[in-house]
Design a protein around this motif. Sequence first.
Motif, short mmCIF file in Angstrom:
data_model
loop_
_atom_site.label_atom_id
_atom_site.label_comp_id
_atom_site.label_asym_id
_atom_site.label_seq_id
_atom_site.Cartn_x
_atom_site.Cartn_y
_atom_site.Cartn_z
N GLY A 109 0.83 -1.20 0.00
CA GLY A 109 0.00 0.00 0.00
C GLY A 109 0.85 1.24 0.00
N SER A 110 0.21 2.38 -0.17
CA SER A 110 0.95 3.63 -0.32
C SER A 110 1.54 4.11 1.00
CB SER A 110 0.03 4.71 -0.90
OG SER A 110 -1.06 4.94 -0.03
N ILE A 111 2.61 4.90 0.89
CA ILE A 111 3.29 5.49 2.04
C ILE A 111 2.55 6.76 2.45
CG2 ILE A 111 5.45 6.49 2.88
CD1 ILE A 111 6.90 4.81 0.73
N GLU A 112 2.32 6.91 3.76
CA GLU A 112 1.65 8.12 4.25
C GLU A 112 2.59 9.05 5.01
OE1 GLU A 112 -1.91 7.31 6.46
OE2 GLU A 112 -3.10 7.40 4.62
N GLU A 113 3.63 8.48 5.62
CA GLU A 113 4.57 9.34 6.33
C GLU A 113 5.91 8.64 6.47
OE1 GLU A 113 3.88 10.14 10.45
OE2 GLU A 113 2.82 8.24 10.78
N VAL A 114 6.98 9.46 6.53
CA VAL A 114 8.34 8.96 6.76
C VAL A 114 9.01 9.90 7.75
CG1 VAL A 114 10.60 8.50 5.76
CG2 VAL A 114 8.54 7.92 4.47
N ARG A 115 9.59 9.32 8.80
CA ARG A 115 10.33 10.11 9.78
C ARG A 115 11.74 9.55 9.90
NH1 ARG A 115 5.80 10.65 14.65
NH2 ARG A 115 4.21 11.74 13.40
N VAL A 116 12.70 10.44 10.10
CA VAL A 116 14.11 10.03 10.14
C VAL A 116 14.74 10.51 11.44
CG1 VAL A 116 16.35 10.17 8.98
CG2 VAL A 116 14.23 10.22 7.63
N LEU A 117 15.46 9.60 12.08
CA LEU A 117 16.23 9.95 13.27
C LEU A 117 17.69 9.56 13.02
CD1 LEU A 117 16.28 10.97 16.21
CD2 LEU A 117 15.89 8.61 16.93
N PRO A 118 18.51 10.52 12.59
CA PRO A 118 19.93 10.21 12.37
C PRO A 118 20.69 10.18 13.69
CG PRO A 118 19.49 12.49 11.78
CD PRO A 118 18.18 11.89 12.19
N ALA A 119 21.75 9.39 13.74
CA ALA A 119 22.57 9.30 14.96
C ALA A 119 23.47 10.54 15.07
CB ALA A 119 23.41 8.04 14.93
N ARG A 120 23.84 10.85 16.30
CA ARG A 120 24.75 11.97 16.54
C ARG A 120 25.98 11.45 17.26
NH1 ARG A 120 19.69 14.41 17.08
NH2 ARG A 120 19.46 16.37 15.91
N GLY A 121 27.14 11.93 16.84
CA GLY A 121 28.39 11.55 17.47
C GLY A 121 29.26 12.78 17.67
N PRO A 122 30.51 12.57 18.07
CA PRO A 122 31.41 13.72 18.29
C PRO A 122 31.59 14.57 17.04
CG PRO A 122 32.34 11.69 19.20
CD PRO A 122 31.14 11.29 18.41
N GLU A 123 31.49 13.92 15.85
CA GLU A 123 31.69 14.66 14.61
C GLU A 123 30.40 15.30 14.10
OE1 GLU A 123 30.27 10.59 13.48
OE2 GLU A 123 31.58 11.47 14.99
N GLY A 124 29.31 15.11 14.83
CA GLY A 124 28.03 15.68 14.41
C GLY A 124 27.06 14.60 13.98
N THR A 125 25.97 15.02 13.36
CA THR A 125 24.93 14.10 12.91
C THR A 125 25.40 13.33 11.69
OG1 THR A 125 23.23 15.56 13.76
CG2 THR A 125 22.54 13.92 12.15
N ARG A 126 25.06 12.03 11.63
CA ARG A 126 25.48 11.17 10.52
C ARG A 126 24.26 10.69 9.75
NH1 ARG A 126 29.86 6.72 12.18
NH2 ARG A 126 29.52 6.34 9.96
N GLU A 127 24.21 11.03 8.46
CA GLU A 127 23.09 10.56 7.65
C GLU A 127 23.27 9.10 7.25
OE1 GLU A 127 22.78 9.99 4.03
OE2 GLU A 127 24.94 9.94 3.78
#
Length: 710
Positions: free
Chosen positions: A578-596
């Motif tokens: 079925g179709s997608i209604e929503e997408v949420r992203v939680l990237p990790a954070r480390g000493p160098e910053g957020t990592r995609e």
Amino acid sequence: MRQILQSFGSGETGLEEAPAPAPRPHHLVVEARASVVSAGTERMMVEFGRANLLAKARKQPDKVREVLAKVRTDGVGPTVDAVRSRLDQPIPLGYCSAGVILDVGRGVTGFREGQRVVTNGPHAEVVRVPWTLAAPIPDGVPFDAAAFTPLAAIALQGLRLARPTLGETVVVYGLGLVGLLAVQVARAAGCRVLGIDRTADRLELGARMGATPVEATTGADPVRAVLEATGDVGADIVLLTVATDSDEPVHNAAAMSRKRGRVVLVGVAGLDLRRDDFFKKELSFQVSCSYGPGRYDPLHEEGGADYPLPYVRWTEARNFSAVLDLMAAGTLDPRPLVSHRFAFSDALKAYDLLTGGEPSLGIVLDYEARGDDSPPPDRTLMLDPRPLGASAGVFGCVGAGSFASRQLIPAFARAGAELHTIASSGGTSAPVAGRAHGFRNATTDVEALMASPDVDSVIVATRHDSHAGLTVQALQAGKHVFVEKPLALVEADVDAVEAALAVSDRLLCVGFNRRFAPATVRARDALQGRAGPLVTLITVNAGAIPADHWSRDPAVGGGRLLGEGVHFLDLARSLAGGSIEEVRVLPARGPEGTREDVALVQVGFADGSTASIHYLANGSKRFPKERVELFWDGKILRIDNFRRLKGWGVPLGRGGLVARHQDKGHAALAAAFVDAVRAGGPPPIPHHELLEVSRWAIRAAAEASRARSG
């Protein structure tokens, strides 16, 4: 045109026909007049290519460990295919070329057609190089002398790192091509030079160029000789211009240096350093990188972004110019280093000489100049004159990289596609892949491929930033299109593809192969008739890749979450049905910053089903790369690396299903697309699903980017 290629698989060094490279922004297309064989680098590559598989493995233990890890996760078959594919990709030899500009790409300044230039281009009749790796040749400097410029720039950059001052003593340890050029450069800087080598004729050449000769033969003590020549003070600078696995040169360099002296490794040497050698004298040790600042920086070399002169005085191209100025002034003269010359048509004799017993030094290849009324170099090469055997399903392919050659093209060939023309912009990979897989033609002219009336379908397997544009171009040319993922990097390009589809009767397919994998098909069958929502957990042990890899550049590759993660968003959508209604992203954070490249992606579907995609670049390679787990109606299915399918509450039989080889669905998707083209549709994946998944993947990557910037 012709060029020299080295195969690491067969070990053959060949003079091969290839189409002339295509013009490209920030690049120059240059017709060669002379090139120089780099004895050290090219001999090493030729000897490595000719070595047996065991010898290759011994020289690359890190690669062996990667292969063993891949066997454990993917199986023997895919691993063997991957190794063979890598070895069967021949590489161009050479990086010292001089010639005349045929074409100046968009965004290039300071160059014009017809201008004489030196470049780091390979041994080929026509080369394409970034403008930041080229320099104009001054009047009075002949092509054969100018072709030594990249080698001399290597010597110059090593000396720049040592920061010489007038009157200092410089030891050049190893009098090969780079070493003898370094002698002249150091003399031009006002330094006293001592030259060390094992060979009498090279010591004599060094002496003619102003170096005091120091023997390094058995029984000789080069350290004692240097200390005596400097009144027991030691050398200010030691340039290591050797090519050896031994640690002895580095040890000797430290021993012959003065207190707080500088040692720079320009060539290759063993690096089992002895702490006391450097500790007691407070020596500095540095490794020089090729021609200078900018080397291996893709933004500088491929993107054409020059470093501002007030802040980076000597880039690689400016080092080229400095060397050429020394040649024009007569301070640097590489001509005494020429030991052999060959016409380019006899170039393979140069490599027999290089790997044989006869001594050689500077080997120059001379190219025949085309007449003023000669046609431009041909950008299309006929590989096979056989007539077409099909009236539909005749494919052209844009892109001939590793993935296209190893996975896509073989899959389409096995599906019965008629392979007509393969295109690559550089001219090297297309004829190699074309000959291997039975294409009729190889070209660097994409427009000609698109306009060909014989081709009704196009495979797009280029870098990600060109996917949408080539897709639209092919659809407008009346071609069916199979484009590798991702379809686009921005939503405006998805809109452009959708608009092109709206006025076309052609089929479009994106390479979402995992929904066609046998394990996925069995899982989807088991999901038929489910009553409740589906919960999908997808773990992707993606593995780390360098931050400067093109796929991680948002403008070129889109980043990993879009460039590769879109696969798993489509897989989840396929399983949910079925179709997608929503997408949420939680990237990790480390000493160098957020990592995609380390992120959790949560997906919600119209029927209430959910998916959680764990895209992870921080795990062990020993763990399987991909795992899919499905939970619904009291049942569970698990797919491990698309080799194993196991069920709980699902009748799969004892132990589930285990395949001999990993199968991610490439062959099944290619076959489905070829069949659809010949039958007139429908597409293997509905067009609206391709567009939907592409848009949501772009939004997910954008959300991860906002998290980084926030």
